[in-house]
Scaffold this motif. Structure first.
Motif, PDB file in Angstrom:
ATOM      1  N   GLU A 194       0.820  -1.219   0.000  1.00 32.10           N
ATOM      2  CA  GLU A 194       0.000   0.000   0.000  1.00 32.10           C
ATOM      3  C   GLU A 194       0.852   1.267   0.000  1.00 32.10           C
ATOM      4  OE1 GLU A 194       0.350  -0.620   4.519  1.00 32.10           O
ATOM      5  OE2 GLU A 194       0.297  -1.858   2.710  1.00 32.10           O
ATOM      6  N   LYS A 195       2.058   1.190   0.588  1.00 34.27           N
ATOM      7  CA  LYS A 195       2.924   2.370   0.607  1.00 34.27           C
ATOM      8  C   LYS A 195       3.400   2.713  -0.803  1.00 34.27           C
ATOM      9  CE  LYS A 195       4.527   1.717   5.349  1.00 34.27           C
ATOM     10  NZ  LYS A 195       5.692   1.453   6.228  1.00 34.27           N
ATOM     11  N   ALA A 196       3.626   1.717  -1.624  1.00 34.55           N
ATOM     12  CA  ALA A 196       4.009   1.960  -3.020  1.00 34.55           C
ATOM     13  C   ALA A 196       2.845   2.568  -3.783  1.00 34.55           C
ATOM     14  CB  ALA A 196       4.451   0.657  -3.680  1.00 34.55           C
ATOM     15  N   CYS A 197       1.620   2.102  -3.506  1.00 36.45           N
ATOM     16  CA  CYS A 197       0.434   2.689  -4.147  1.00 36.45           C
ATOM     17  C   CYS A 197       0.318   4.174  -3.786  1.00 36.45           C
ATOM     18  CB  CYS A 197      -0.842   1.965  -3.699  1.00 36.45           C
ATOM     19  SG  CYS A 197      -0.912   0.213  -4.077  1.00 36.45           S
ATOM     20  N   LEU A 198       0.534   4.476  -2.501  1.00 32.34           N
ATOM     21  CA  LEU A 198       0.422   5.865  -2.046  1.00 32.34           C
ATOM     22  C   LEU A 198       1.513   6.737  -2.641  1.00 32.34           C
ATOM     23  CD1 LEU A 198      -0.472   5.296   1.717  1.00 32.34           C
ATOM     24  CD2 LEU A 198      -1.971   6.210  -0.063  1.00 32.34           C
ATOM     25  N   ALA A 201       0.589   7.421  -6.129  1.00 30.06           N
ATOM     26  CA  ALA A 201      -0.489   8.413  -6.142  1.00 30.06           C
ATOM     27  C   ALA A 201       0.067   9.815  -5.933  1.00 30.06           C
ATOM     28  CB  ALA A 201      -1.517   8.081  -5.050  1.00 30.06           C
ATOM     29  N   GLU A 202       0.980   9.965  -4.968  1.00 30.84           N
ATOM     30  CA  GLU A 202       1.572  11.280  -4.684  1.00 30.84           C
ATOM     31  C   GLU A 202       2.314  11.835  -5.897  1.00 30.84           C
ATOM     32  OE1 GLU A 202       1.853  13.446  -1.962  1.00 30.84           O
ATOM     33  OE2 GLU A 202       0.122  12.366  -1.189  1.00 30.84           O
ATOM     34  N   LEU A 203       3.025  10.969  -6.616  1.00 29.28           N
ATOM     35  CA  LEU A 203       3.772  11.423  -7.794  1.00 29.28           C
ATOM     36  C   LEU A 203       2.846  11.927  -8.890  1.00 29.28           C
ATOM     37  CD1 LEU A 203       6.547   8.661  -8.033  1.00 29.28           C
ATOM     38  CD2 LEU A 203       6.819  11.036  -7.282  1.00 29.28           C
ATOM     39  N   ASN A 204       1.581  11.535  -8.834  1.00 25.01           N
ATOM     40  CA  ASN A 204       0.613  11.958  -9.842  1.00 25.01           C
ATOM     41  C   ASN A 204      -0.371  12.999  -9.322  1.00 25.01           C
ATOM     42  OD1 ASN A 204       0.788  10.149 -12.491  1.00 25.01           O
ATOM     43  ND2 ASN A 204       1.315   8.855 -10.741  1.00 25.01           N
ATOM     44  N   ALA A 205      -0.141  13.488  -8.098  1.00 26.56           N
ATOM     45  CA  ALA A 205      -1.104  14.366  -7.439  1.00 26.56           C
ATOM     46  C   ALA A 205      -1.355  15.656  -8.211  1.00 26.56           C
ATOM     47  CB  ALA A 205      -0.640  14.690  -6.033  1.00 26.56           C
ATOM     48  N   SER A 206      -0.326  16.193  -8.851  1.00 23.98           N
ATOM     49  CA  SER A 206      -0.479  17.495  -9.516  1.00 23.98           C
ATOM     50  C   SER A 206      -0.762  17.363 -11.007  1.00 23.98           C
ATOM     51  CB  SER A 206       0.797  18.327  -9.316  1.00 23.98           C
ATOM     52  OG  SER A 206       1.916  17.675  -9.893  1.00 23.98           O
ATOM     53  N   LYS A 207      -0.966  16.133 -11.495  1.00 22.63           N
ATOM     54  CA  LYS A 207      -1.107  15.922 -12.943  1.00 22.63           C
ATOM     55  C   LYS A 207      -2.555  15.877 -13.423  1.00 22.63           C
ATOM     56  CE  LYS A 207       3.294  13.437 -13.179  1.00 22.63           C
ATOM     57  NZ  LYS A 207       3.959  12.155 -13.499  1.00 22.63           N
ATOM     58  N   ASN A 208      -3.503  15.860 -12.504  1.00 22.73           N
ATOM     59  CA  ASN A 208      -4.929  15.840 -12.860  1.00 22.73           C
ATOM     60  C   ASN A 208      -5.271  14.732 -13.853  1.00 22.73           C
ATOM     61  OD1 ASN A 208      -5.510  18.131 -11.238  1.00 22.73           O
ATOM     62  ND2 ASN A 208      -4.729  19.463 -12.846  1.00 22.73           N
ATOM     63  N   ASN A 209      -4.674  13.552 -13.656  1.00 28.29           N
ATOM     64  CA  ASN A 209      -4.926  12.434 -14.575  1.00 28.29           C
ATOM     65  C   ASN A 209      -5.772  11.334 -13.930  1.00 28.29           C
ATOM     66  OD1 ASN A 209      -3.126  11.306 -12.759  1.00 28.29           O
ATOM     67  ND2 ASN A 209      -1.434  11.111 -14.215  1.00 28.29           N
ATOM     68  N   GLU A 214      -7.303   7.060  -7.888  1.00 30.17           N
ATOM     69  CA  GLU A 214      -7.328   5.634  -8.242  1.00 30.17           C
ATOM     70  C   GLU A 214      -6.382   4.827  -7.358  1.00 30.17           C
ATOM     71  OE1 GLU A 214      -6.218   2.672 -12.010  1.00 30.17           O
ATOM     72  OE2 GLU A 214      -6.276   4.852 -12.304  1.00 30.17           O
ATOM     73  N   TYR A 215      -5.152   5.327  -7.190  1.00 33.53           N
ATOM     74  CA  TYR A 215      -4.168   4.531  -6.453  1.00 33.53           C
ATOM     75  C   TYR A 215      -4.244   4.758  -4.949  1.00 33.53           C
ATOM     76  CZ  TYR A 215      -2.420   2.475 -10.635  1.00 33.53           C
ATOM     77  OH  TYR A 215      -2.336   1.721 -11.778  1.00 33.53           O
ATOM     78  N   SER A 216      -4.827   5.870  -4.521  1.00 31.33           N
ATOM     79  CA  SER A 216      -5.123   6.030  -3.101  1.00 31.33           C
ATOM     80  C   SER A 216      -6.189   5.018  -2.690  1.00 31.33           C
ATOM     81  CB  SER A 216      -5.606   7.451  -2.819  1.00 31.33           C
ATOM     82  OG  SER A 216      -4.580   8.396  -3.039  1.00 31.33           O
ATOM     83  N   LEU A 217      -7.166   4.806  -3.561  1.00 28.20           N
ATOM     84  CA  LEU A 217      -8.207   3.813  -3.296  1.00 28.20           C
ATOM     85  C   LEU A 217      -7.641   2.391  -3.311  1.00 28.20           C
ATOM     86  CD1 LEU A 217     -11.138   5.395  -5.309  1.00 28.20           C
ATOM     87  CD2 LEU A 217     -11.156   4.928  -2.857  1.00 28.20           C
ATOM     88  N   LYS A 218      -6.666   2.128  -4.188  1.00 34.27           N
ATOM     89  CA  LYS A 218      -6.016   0.810  -4.187  1.00 34.27           C
ATOM     90  C   LYS A 218      -5.311   0.564  -2.853  1.00 34.27           C
ATOM     91  CE  LYS A 218      -5.186   0.089  -9.150  1.00 34.27           C
ATOM     92  NZ  LYS A 218      -5.852  -1.232  -9.266  1.00 34.27           N
ATOM     93  N   ALA A 219      -4.648   1.611  -2.338  1.00 34.30           N
ATOM     94  CA  ALA A 219      -3.982   1.491  -1.030  1.00 34.30           C
ATOM     95  C   ALA A 219      -5.014   1.249   0.062  1.00 34.30           C
ATOM     96  CB  ALA A 219      -3.174   2.744  -0.738  1.00 34.30           C
ATOM     97  N   THR A 248     -15.641  10.168  -3.736  1.00 36.52           N
ATOM     98  CA  THR A 248     -14.420   9.480  -3.291  1.00 36.52           C
ATOM     99  C   THR A 248     -14.436   9.271  -1.789  1.00 36.52           C
ATOM    100  OG1 THR A 248     -13.214  10.546  -5.103  1.00 36.52           O
ATOM    101  CG2 THR A 248     -11.900   9.522  -3.374  1.00 36.52           C
ATOM    102  N   LEU A 249     -14.900  10.285  -1.051  1.00 32.66           N
ATOM    103  CA  LEU A 249     -14.997  10.179   0.402  1.00 32.66           C
ATOM    104  C   LEU A 249     -15.876   8.993   0.800  1.00 32.66           C
ATOM    105  CD1 LEU A 249     -14.570  11.301   3.272  1.00 32.66           C
ATOM    106  CD2 LEU A 249     -16.509  12.814   2.869  1.00 32.66           C
ATOM    107  N   LYS A 250     -17.040   8.868   0.166  1.00 32.69           N
ATOM    108  CA  LYS A 250     -17.940   7.744   0.465  1.00 32.69           C
ATOM    109  C   LYS A 250     -17.272   6.404   0.149  1.00 32.69           C
ATOM    110  CE  LYS A 250     -22.309  10.172  -0.466  1.00 32.69           C
ATOM    111  NZ  LYS A 250     -23.459  10.249  -1.403  1.00 32.69           N
ATOM    112  N   ARG A 251     -16.514   6.396  -0.946  1.00 29.11           N
ATOM    113  CA  ARG A 251     -15.883   5.138  -1.365  1.00 29.11           C
ATOM    114  C   ARG A 251     -14.858   4.658  -0.333  1.00 29.11           C
ATOM    115  NH1 ARG A 251     -16.601   0.451  -2.758  1.00 29.11           N
ATOM    116  NH2 ARG A 251     -15.051  -0.541  -4.088  1.00 29.11           N
ATOM    117  N   TYR A 252     -14.111   5.602   0.260  1.00 25.67           N
ATOM    118  CA  TYR A 252     -13.154   5.214   1.299  1.00 25.67           C
ATOM    119  C   TYR A 252     -13.879   4.507   2.446  1.00 25.67           C
ATOM    120  CZ  TYR A 252      -9.270   7.955  -0.660  1.00 25.67           C
ATOM    121  OH  TYR A 252      -8.271   8.441  -1.453  1.00 25.67           O
TER     122      TYR A 252
END
Length: 292
Positions: A194-198, A201-209, A214-219, A248-252
């Motif tokens: 899960e740490k790799a997923c996070l 996710a962080e590396l893509n945080a500013s890319k709006n893609n 998606e990967y925060s939810l995988k974690a 997204t909040l509900k999904r968590y």
């Protein structure tokens, strides 16, 4: 009607006087004009006269501290080449920035030789870029010089670990060495790290893609504690974009509930009943504290 006309003429004259003084290098007068505009941040985003831009940069914190992150980011991007200090003020003015966005902002300023930003990158241990650490070292930062030697050694170790991962599929060492190789992070994420997923996710945080969510939810699916942490953080942003964040909040909470966490089921019911009218942004930062 006469009183309204007199008031209008008075305000017009005051504005004209301040505008004149501003163009004669009185930044206090510039700031009066900016503050009297319907939207100071929009004024700064659209103005091109140098003294106004300089004032927008000087008062960047005050102008952007209650603004939406995207608005503040747009103004930062407009001003930073001439006034790199706004990259640091942007970080102080905005709450809940990801490490990726903080590093991006400091790197932008360091790239154009604003050494304070380079020093902060080193101080916060946010950068492995030899060029930035070298700039700080060359400016006399002893800690940066020590860090520079460490990074050179670490980069050599990391390169070997990444090669081992890509050739032999043994990726844990590369992760522990701090890899930012997205192919490696994806491999680890698929292997339930899960740490790799996070980190991905962080590396893509500013890319709006879409990959941050998606990967925060995988974690979250791997570790329910991630679900709860992410949900608590995300609820702080409902005031800015209720419709965009509530799903997204509900999904968590839903994932954590499905995995047997009773309190997540209770929280899911609570957020189901949230009223979007209670989260309309009114220019003030609301802080919501949730106890578990």
């Amino acid at each position: 009607m006469k009183k309204i006309l007199i008031l209008f003429l008075y305000l017009f004259c005051c504005y004209a006087d301040d505008d004149y003084e501003c163009k004669n290098n009185d930044l206090n007068a510039c700031y009066k004009v900016i503050k009297s505009s319907p939207s100071p941040i929009d004024f700064c985003q659209n103005v091109e006269e140098f003294n106004y831009k300089k004032t927008c940069a000087e008062y960047f914190y005050d102008i952007t501290r209650v603004a939406h992150q995207y608005q503040a980011k747009e103004l930062r991007d407009k001003l930073y080449m001439d006034f790199p200090k706004v990259c640091i003020d942007f970080i102080y003015a905005q709450r809940h920035l990801s490490n990726t966005i903080i590093e991006e902002s400091l790197s932008m300023a360091c790239e154009i030789d604003y050494i304070k930003a380079c020093d902060l990158l080193v101080e916060q241990k946010m950068v492995d870029n030899v060029k930035y650490v070298e700039k700080s070292c060359n400016a006399g930062n002893y800690n940066a010089c020590v860090e520079l030697e460490y990074i050179k050694l670490k980069n050599n170790n990391l390169a070997l670990a990444e090669t081992e991962c890509l050739q032999n599929n043994n990726c844990e060492k590369a992760f522990n060495e701090g890899t930012k190789n997205q192919e490696i992070l994806l491999k680890l994420c698929e292997n339930k790290n899960e740490k790799a997923c996070l980190r991905y996710a962080e590396l893509n945080a500013s890319k709006n893609n879409g990959k941050y969510d998606e990967y925060s939810l995988k974690a979250c699916e791997i570790n329910v504690n991630v679900c709860m942490q992410k949900a608590k953080s995300l609820e702080q942003f409902l005031q800015f974009d209720f419709e965009g964040n509530i799903k997204t909040l509900k999904r968590y909470y839903e994932i954590a509930c499905e995995k047997g966490l009773d309190i997540a089921c209770e929280e899911f019911k609570r957020v189901e009943a949230l009223n979007p009218d209670d989260y309309k942004f009114d220019g003030k930062v609301k802080t919501i504290r949730i106890k578990f």
